[in-house]
Design a protein around this motif. Structure first.
Motif, short mmCIF file in Angstrom:
data_model
loop_
_atom_site.label_atom_id
_atom_site.label_comp_id
_atom_site.label_asym_id
_atom_site.label_seq_id
_atom_site.Cartn_x
_atom_site.Cartn_y
_atom_site.Cartn_z
N ASN A 4 0.81 -1.22 0.00
CA ASN A 4 0.00 0.00 0.00
C ASN A 4 0.84 1.27 0.00
O ASN A 4 0.35 2.34 0.33
N ALA A 5 2.11 1.16 -0.36
CA ALA A 5 2.98 2.32 -0.48
C ALA A 5 2.90 2.88 -1.89
O ALA A 5 2.61 2.15 -2.84
N VAL A 6 3.17 4.15 -2.04
CA VAL A 6 3.23 4.75 -3.37
C VAL A 6 4.45 4.19 -4.08
O VAL A 6 5.57 4.27 -3.57
N THR A 7 4.22 3.57 -5.24
CA THR A 7 5.30 2.90 -5.96
C THR A 7 5.44 3.39 -7.40
O THR A 7 6.29 2.91 -8.13
N TRP A 8 4.60 4.33 -7.81
CA TRP A 8 4.61 4.82 -9.19
C TRP A 8 4.07 6.22 -9.21
O TRP A 8 3.28 6.61 -8.36
N TRP A 9 4.49 7.00 -10.19
CA TRP A 9 3.95 8.34 -10.38
C TRP A 9 3.87 8.63 -11.86
O TRP A 9 4.52 7.97 -12.67
N GLU A 10 3.06 9.61 -12.21
CA GLU A 10 2.96 10.08 -13.59
C GLU A 10 2.92 11.60 -13.59
O GLU A 10 2.20 12.20 -12.79
N LEU A 11 3.70 12.18 -14.47
CA LEU A 11 3.71 13.63 -14.65
C LEU A 11 3.07 13.98 -15.98
O LEU A 11 3.48 13.46 -17.02
N PRO A 12 2.05 14.84 -15.96
CA PRO A 12 1.46 15.29 -17.22
C PRO A 12 2.36 16.32 -17.89
O PRO A 12 3.01 17.12 -17.22
N ALA A 13 2.39 16.30 -19.22
CA ALA A 13 3.18 17.25 -19.99
C ALA A 13 2.50 17.45 -21.35
O ALA A 13 2.17 16.47 -22.02
N THR A 14 2.31 18.69 -21.75
CA THR A 14 1.71 18.94 -23.06
C THR A 14 2.69 18.60 -24.17
O THR A 14 2.28 18.22 -25.26
N ASP A 15 3.99 18.71 -23.92
CA ASP A 15 5.02 18.42 -24.91
C ASP A 15 5.94 17.33 -24.35
O ASP A 15 6.84 17.61 -23.57
N LEU A 16 5.69 16.09 -24.76
CA LEU A 16 6.46 14.97 -24.22
C LEU A 16 7.94 15.06 -24.57
O LEU A 16 8.80 14.71 -23.77
N THR A 53 2.73 11.58 -19.19
CA THR A 53 1.48 11.47 -19.94
C THR A 53 1.25 12.75 -20.72
O THR A 53 1.53 13.85 -20.23
N GLN A 54 0.77 12.61 -21.95
CA GLN A 54 0.54 13.78 -22.78
C GLN A 54 -0.84 14.35 -22.46
O GLN A 54 -1.85 13.91 -22.99
N GLU A 55 -0.85 15.30 -21.55
CA GLU A 55 -2.07 15.99 -21.14
C GLU A 55 -1.66 17.29 -20.46
O GLU A 55 -0.52 17.44 -20.06
N PRO A 56 -2.59 18.21 -20.32
CA PRO A 56 -2.24 19.47 -19.68
C PRO A 56 -1.78 19.24 -18.24
O PRO A 56 -2.35 18.42 -17.52
N PRO A 57 -0.74 19.95 -17.82
CA PRO A 57 -0.25 19.81 -16.44
C PRO A 57 -1.34 20.11 -15.41
O PRO A 57 -2.06 21.08 -15.52
N GLN A 58 -1.48 19.21 -14.42
CA GLN A 58 -2.43 19.41 -13.34
C GLN A 58 -1.92 18.82 -12.04
O GLN A 58 -2.66 18.67 -11.10
N GLY A 59 -0.69 18.42 -12.01
CA GLY A 59 -0.12 17.79 -10.82
C GLY A 59 0.16 16.33 -11.10
O GLY A 59 -0.37 15.73 -12.02
N ALA A 60 1.01 15.75 -10.30
CA ALA A 60 1.39 14.35 -10.47
C ALA A 60 0.28 13.42 -10.02
O ALA A 60 -0.50 13.75 -9.13
N ARG A 61 0.19 12.26 -10.64
CA ARG A 61 -0.72 11.21 -10.20
C ARG A 61 0.13 10.16 -9.50
O ARG A 61 1.13 9.71 -10.03
#
Length: 118
Positions: A4-16, A53-61
Motif C-alpha cells: 500500500n505504499a506509493v510505488t509509481w507516479w505520472e507527470l502530465p506534460a503537453t510536450d512529451l 502522460t501527454q495531457e495538460p499539467p495538473q499535478g502528479a498522479r
C-alpha cells in the motif's frame, strides 16, 4: 506483495519531447514510448519509476501497490470515492492498474502484479 505504499507516479506534460529533454538533462532519466501519449520513465540504471502522460499539467498522479485491486477499489467506493478506471492490463511484465477518485475528487492510482481473484 503490495504494501500500500506509493510505488509509481505520472507527470502530465503537453510536450512529451520537451519533458523528456528536461528530465533527461536534469536528472539523467531514460525514456521509452509505451503507447500513444505515454512515455515510461526509468532511472539511469534502467529501473522503471514512473511515466510522462501527454495531457495538460495538473499535478502528479500517484499509484499505490496493492494486493487485491478489486477489493481496494470496493473499499474506496465504500469510503465515498468513485471508480475512474477498473482493472486494466499494463503488460504481463508490469501487471494491472486501476484509478479512483477519493472522497474529495482527487485522482489516485492503484497497481498490482496479482491477477484477479476468481
Amino acid at each position: 506483495m503490495g504494501n500500500n505504499a506509493v510505488t509509481w507516479w505520472e507527470l502530465p506534460a503537453t510536450d512529451l519531447a520537451a519533458a523528456q529533454k528536461f528530465y533527461g538533462d536534469v536528472l539523467g532519466w531514460q525514456f521509452a514510448p509505451m503507447g500513444e501519449g505515454y512515455v515510461l520513465v526509468s532511472t539511469s540504471d534502467g529501473t522503471p519509476i514512473g511515466g510522462l502522460t501527454q495531457e495538460p499539467p495538473q499535478g502528479a498522479r500517484l499509484y499505490a501497490e496493492v494486493d487485491d485491486l478489486e477489493d481496494t477499489i470496493a473499499r474506496a467506493v465504500a469510503a465515498g470515492g468513485k471508480v475512474v478506471q477498473e482493472r486494466k492490463l499494463i503488460s504481463e511484465e508490469f501487471g494491472w492498474w486501476g484509478l479512483i477518485h477519493d472522497a474529495n475528487g482527487q485522482e489516485f492510482g492503484l497497481w498490482t502484479h496479482n491477477a484477479p481473484k476468481s
